[in-house]
Enzyme design. Structure first.
Site, PDB file in Angstrom:
ATOM      1  N   CYS A  83       0.754  -1.251   0.185  1.00 59.40           N
ATOM      2  CA  CYS A  83       0.043  -0.186   0.008  1.00 59.40           C
ATOM      3  C   CYS A  83       0.731   1.208   0.043  1.00 59.40           C
ATOM      4  O   CYS A  83       1.803   1.291   0.666  1.00 59.40           O
ATOM      5  CB  CYS A  83      -0.945  -0.046   1.165  1.00 59.40           C
ATOM      6  SG  CYS A  83      -2.594   0.226   1.139  1.00 59.40           S
ATOM      7  N   HIS A  84       0.542   2.235  -0.748  1.00 55.47           N
ATOM      8  CA  HIS A  84       1.251   3.575  -0.879  1.00 55.47           C
ATOM      9  C   HIS A  84       1.248   4.193   0.360  1.00 55.47           C
ATOM     10  O   HIS A  84      -0.316   4.331   0.731  1.00 55.47           O
ATOM     11  CB  HIS A  84       1.079   4.142  -2.152  1.00 55.47           C
ATOM     12  CG  HIS A  84       1.592   3.717  -3.448  1.00 55.47           C
ATOM     13  ND1 HIS A  84       0.845   2.864  -3.927  1.00 55.47           N
ATOM     14  CD2 HIS A  84       2.676   3.784  -4.078  1.00 55.47           C
ATOM     15  CE1 HIS A  84       1.305   2.423  -5.101  1.00 55.47           C
ATOM     16  NE2 HIS A  84       2.508   3.015  -5.246  1.00 55.47           N
ATOM     17  N   MET A 119      -8.014   1.551   0.584  1.00 55.94           N
ATOM     18  CA  MET A 119      -7.787   0.680   1.489  1.00 55.94           C
ATOM     19  C   MET A 119      -7.654   1.420   3.112  1.00 55.94           C
ATOM     20  O   MET A 119      -7.963   0.852   4.005  1.00 55.94           O
ATOM     21  CB  MET A 119      -6.147   0.139   1.309  1.00 55.94           C
ATOM     22  CG  MET A 119      -6.310  -0.517   0.253  1.00 55.94           C
ATOM     23  SD  MET A 119      -7.397  -2.079   0.338  1.00 55.94           S
ATOM     24  CE  MET A 119      -6.936  -2.950   1.639  1.00 55.94           C
ATOM     25  N   GLU A 120      -7.484   2.758   2.831  1.00 54.32           N
ATOM     26  CA  GLU A 120      -7.883   3.565   3.971  1.00 54.32           C
ATOM     27  C   GLU A 120      -9.089   3.561   4.741  1.00 54.32           C
ATOM     28  O   GLU A 120      -9.168   3.431   5.923  1.00 54.32           O
ATOM     29  CB  GLU A 120      -7.316   4.996   3.752  1.00 54.32           C
ATOM     30  CG  GLU A 120      -5.651   4.987   3.533  1.00 54.32           C
ATOM     31  CD  GLU A 120      -5.056   4.548   2.245  1.00 54.32           C
ATOM     32  OE1 GLU A 120      -3.726   4.637   2.095  1.00 54.32           O
ATOM     33  OE2 GLU A 120      -5.851   4.462   1.254  1.00 54.32           O
ATOM     34  N   ASP A 134     -13.932  -5.170  21.121  1.00 57.25           N
ATOM     35  CA  ASP A 134     -12.801  -5.294  21.998  1.00 57.25           C
ATOM     36  C   ASP A 134     -13.642  -4.614  23.437  1.00 57.25           C
ATOM     37  O   ASP A 134     -13.510  -5.006  24.387  1.00 57.25           O
ATOM     38  CB  ASP A 134     -11.795  -4.429  21.865  1.00 57.25           C
ATOM     39  CG  ASP A 134     -10.578  -4.566  22.883  1.00 57.25           C
ATOM     40  OD1 ASP A 134     -10.393  -5.605  23.556  1.00 57.25           O
ATOM     41  OD2 ASP A 134     -10.236  -3.403  23.435  1.00 57.25           O
TER      42      ASP A 134
END
Length: 164
Positions: A83-84, A119-120, A134
């Protein structure tokens, strides 16, 4: 060279080895991506939902998930190989409860760059969902992260929009 390798952008054309995509010749454009994760908490946990959040001993669940998702989106290149690294201009995470009493996380990321921010956005939504898991597991482990998906992206070579 195997002609089928051409469809995989993260494979070197000559060797078939993993490779970062060369974005050197791409145009700089405004790029926006929106991703969504859905978390099913169940009645045992949802009974603790008051106002706009769930309060736990660890703190406010949704507020913490927004911070965690934003931090993760900024670190996507450290988490996803090839990933960049991108200087995000904005990352906004919204968390709501839908009619089915599911937690809906929307993450919108934007950048002006030579490569997209899908992707971000996906990472931000995913980590927000994991944070909710969680923080709520003390109430019950009957939690399902149902789906994470790209909703839309604009900028670059092609746009995408999922019918919801």
């Amino acid at each position: 060279m195997n002609p089928e390798l051409k469809i995989f952008t993260h494979l070197d054309q000559a060797t078939g080895n993993p490779a970062m995509v060369d974005v050197g010749d791409k145009q700089v454009t405004k790029r926006i991506a929106k991703a969504q994760s859905i978390v099913v908490l169940g009645n045992e946990i949802m009974q603790h939902f008051t106002g706009s959040d769930i309060q736990t001993k660890k703190g406010p669940v949704f507020q913490t998930a927004i911070i965690a998702g934003t931090m993760a989106a900024k670190k996507t290149a450290d988490l996803i190989p090839l990933c960049h690294p991108l200087p995000l201009e904005n990352c906004k995470i919204e968390i709501n409860i839908n009619d089915q009493k599911e937690v809906v996380i929307n993450c919108t990321a934007s950048v002006t760059s030579k490569t997209g921010v899908e992707m971000e956005a996906l990472t931000g939504a995913s980590v927000a969902a994991l944070t909710i898991y969680d923080m709520c597991k003390a109430f019950s482990h009957d939690i399902v992260i149902k789906e994470t998906r790209l909703i839309e992206k604009t900028g670059g070579k092609s746009d995408f929009r999922r019918d919801q």
